[in-house]
Write a protein that holds these residues in place. Structure first.
Motif, mmCIF file in Angstrom:
data_model
loop_
_atom_site.group_PDB
_atom_site.id
_atom_site.type_symbol
_atom_site.label_atom_id
_atom_site.label_comp_id
_atom_site.label_asym_id
_atom_site.label_seq_id
_atom_site.Cartn_x
_atom_site.Cartn_y
_atom_site.Cartn_z
ATOM 1 N N GLN A 5 -67.534 11.661 120.048
ATOM 2 C CA GLN A 5 -66.749 11.592 118.820
ATOM 3 C C GLN A 5 -66.806 12.910 118.074
ATOM 4 O O GLN A 5 -65.780 13.387 117.551
ATOM 5 N N ASP A 6 -67.988 13.502 118.033
ATOM 6 C CA ASP A 6 -68.120 14.788 117.343
ATOM 7 C C ASP A 6 -67.295 15.874 118.019
ATOM 8 O O ASP A 6 -66.673 16.700 117.345
ATOM 9 N N LEU A 7 -67.258 15.885 119.346
ATOM 10 C CA LEU A 7 -66.507 16.909 120.055
ATOM 11 C C LEU A 7 -64.994 16.755 119.906
ATOM 12 O O LEU A 7 -64.267 17.727 119.920
ATOM 13 N N SER A 8 -64.545 15.513 119.758
ATOM 14 C CA SER A 8 -63.105 15.280 119.621
ATOM 15 C C SER A 8 -62.666 15.187 118.157
ATOM 16 O O SER A 8 -61.485 14.997 117.876
ATOM 17 N N ASP A 9 -63.581 15.310 117.260
ATOM 18 C CA ASP A 9 -63.275 15.203 115.835
ATOM 19 C C ASP A 9 -62.478 16.424 115.372
ATOM 20 O O ASP A 9 -62.899 17.553 115.537
ATOM 21 N N LYS A 10 -61.310 16.160 114.831
ATOM 22 C CA LYS A 10 -60.461 17.257 114.355
ATOM 23 C C LYS A 10 -60.240 17.175 112.852
ATOM 24 O O LYS A 10 -59.359 17.811 112.313
ATOM 25 N N THR A 11 -61.046 16.376 112.204
ATOM 26 C CA THR A 11 -60.882 16.235 110.746
ATOM 27 C C THR A 11 -61.188 17.530 110.015
ATOM 28 O O THR A 11 -60.698 17.740 108.911
ATOM 29 N N TRP A 12 -61.924 18.403 110.614
ATOM 30 C CA TRP A 12 -62.292 19.655 109.965
ATOM 31 C C TRP A 12 -61.078 20.587 109.828
ATOM 32 O O TRP A 12 -61.036 21.463 108.978
ATOM 33 N N ALA A 13 -60.054 20.366 110.692
ATOM 34 C CA ALA A 13 -58.887 21.260 110.706
ATOM 35 C C ALA A 13 -57.929 20.956 109.558
ATOM 36 O O ALA A 13 -57.059 21.764 109.276
ATOM 37 N N ASN A 14 -58.059 19.837 108.942
ATOM 38 C CA ASN A 14 -57.101 19.490 107.881
ATOM 39 C C ASN A 14 -57.406 20.150 106.600
ATOM 40 O O ASN A 14 -58.086 20.460 105.901
#
Length: 122
Positions: free
Chosen positions: A113-122
């Motif tokens: 989940q951490d590797l696929s987490d893209k919430t940081w890009a928003n």
């Protein structure tokens, strides 16, 4: 002191409590295997011998009753304790292994989940 025709004066020498000795004598009577003085003394000696297994003589007399034996026996006690210990270790190992698998699965899921987490890009 005499209890049911058995002399208990040597109990301190064997480090056996009066309660444990009386309980053992009563138990032998209840299973219709009355004690002689000689049989009682031999049981006390065997209980002391079992002390090498890490049990007190009182514990040996109690376990003898719990296991349904007529008298303490060093070899049988050693075998019984080994089986109980092995069973405990096996159960612990299985529980540890199962918990480890669950923890690793949970951890792997979290890493994915951490590797696929893209919430940081928003």
């Amino acid at each position: 002191m005499i209890y049911k025709k058995i002399d208990l004066t040597d109990l301190p020498f064997y480090n056996v409590s009066e309660d444990a000795a009386k309980s053992f004598i009563d138990w032998r009577c209840s299973i219709k295997k009355p004690m002689t003085q000689r049989a009682f003394n031999l049981a006390l000696k065997e209980a002391v011998l079992c002390g090498q297994l890490g049990l007190t003589p009182d514990e040996v007399l109690d376990k003898t009753q719990l296991w349904g034996w007529q008298a303490p026996n060093y070899a049988y006690t050693a075998d019984k304790l080994k089986k109980e210990f092995d069973s405990t270790v096996k159960t612990y190992a299985q529980n540890y292994s199962n918990n480890r698998i669950v923890n690793e699965t949970t951890r792997m899921r979290t890493i994915e989940q951490d590797l696929s987490d893209k919430t940081w890009a928003n």
